[in-house]
Design an enzyme around this catalytic site. Sequence first.
Site, PDB file in Angstrom:
ATOM      1  CE1 TYR A  61      -3.467  -2.470  -0.268  1.00 17.70           C
ATOM      2  CE2 TYR A  61      -3.974  -2.153   2.051  1.00 17.70           C
ATOM      3  CZ  TYR A  61      -4.246  -2.753   0.839  1.00 17.70           C
ATOM      4  OH  TYR A  61      -5.300  -3.630   0.722  1.00 17.70           O
ATOM      5  CG  LEU A 232     -17.420   2.710   1.891  1.00 18.45           C
ATOM      6  CD1 LEU A 232     -16.521   3.793   2.489  1.00 18.45           C
ATOM      7  CD2 LEU A 232     -18.850   2.878   2.385  1.00 18.45           C
ATOM      8  N   GLY A 239     -22.571   9.578  -2.980  1.00 22.09           N
ATOM      9  CA  GLY A 239     -22.468  10.991  -3.315  1.00 22.09           C
ATOM     10  C   GLY A 239     -23.617  11.376  -4.222  1.00 22.09           C
ATOM     11  CB  THR A 243     -26.716  13.615 -16.282  1.00 20.87           C
ATOM     12  OG1 THR A 243     -25.721  14.605 -16.621  1.00 20.87           O
ATOM     13  CG2 THR A 243     -27.804  14.272 -15.453  1.00 20.87           C
ATOM     14  CD  GLU A 244     -20.009  13.806 -17.083  1.00 23.22           C
ATOM     15  OE1 GLU A 244     -19.167  13.135 -16.441  1.00 23.22           O
ATOM     16  OE2 GLU A 244     -19.780  14.950 -17.520  1.00 23.22           O
TER      17      GLU A 244
END
Length: 323
Positions: A61, A232, A239, A243-244
């Site tokens: 990580y 998540l 959120g 529209t995309e």
Amino acid sequence: MTGLPLTEFLPNVSPIVYGCMGLGGGWNNNAIIKADIQQAHEVIDTALDNQINYFDHADIYTFGKAESVFGKVLAQRPELREKMYLQTKCGIRFEDSKGPKRYDLSAEWIKYSVDNSLKQLNAEYLDVLVLHRPDPLMRPAEIAETFQQLKAAGKVRFLGVSNMQQHQISALQRMLGEPLVVNQIEMSLQKHAWVDETVYAGNQDGKDINFTPGTLEYCNQHNIQIQAWGSLCQGIYSGIATTEQPTAVQQTSQLVATLAAEYHTSPEAVLLSWLMQHPSQIQPVIGTTNLERIKACAKATNVSLSREHWYALYVSAKGHELP
């Protein structure tokens, strides 16, 4: 070998895991700075203050910086170690002078990785060591012997796996003298093939589902804790959908918001509770470094979706009704 529930091995372990992949300043070669250390302090404190005491790492990580910055916090505040459980993963090697990106669960690499992780984490032992990806060249007997050596040396308490299906787990388990405790898989409302596998059993429409039949059931039968990475959904449902995005994503995002209002909780809690309500008692892994989102995720333990709302979310994410 059938083991005991994870809570028997790790008493009072939290039902949510904090994934540390976002710590350390990013996937680059920049040095760790004071702001990165401060962020780690704040993230750890927020998680612990919200009853999240299980911290998940991997040696790769942010190219090792996630473990290192976490270790700097423990060096400054060693008393925190007794308040948490530490898990890290090993087995992924990036391209280097010796070869391409590859998986390595050889005895030599596992031992090296554990020693390096303990050094970076500033810890004397790991509560759980997880094998990050199945290695086609892995030898279960070699892995079992290596784990016993690490355990005898006091470096590792328990062993788990990640991204493995039931047959790989079974082959490894046969060689171990004690049960595996964890299997970490990508699972979420967005990545729901693991649910589809149940719904489309024996159905021609499910022929292309990329999930291994029986893995969840195998883990349940052997008390192997299922952990969900990517839980998540990269924030696409918690959120404001644009529209995309596909229609199903927009509609699901709106449904999550509606249910969050109805249950007087956060969108993140709705997403995690959807996972946690499954009979497999899934333990979600969250990776946000946003302190408010960590708090929002912790609310999931107080949410119990109705059966109808659980299915409404599933069907919405699929984008069409069930067969």
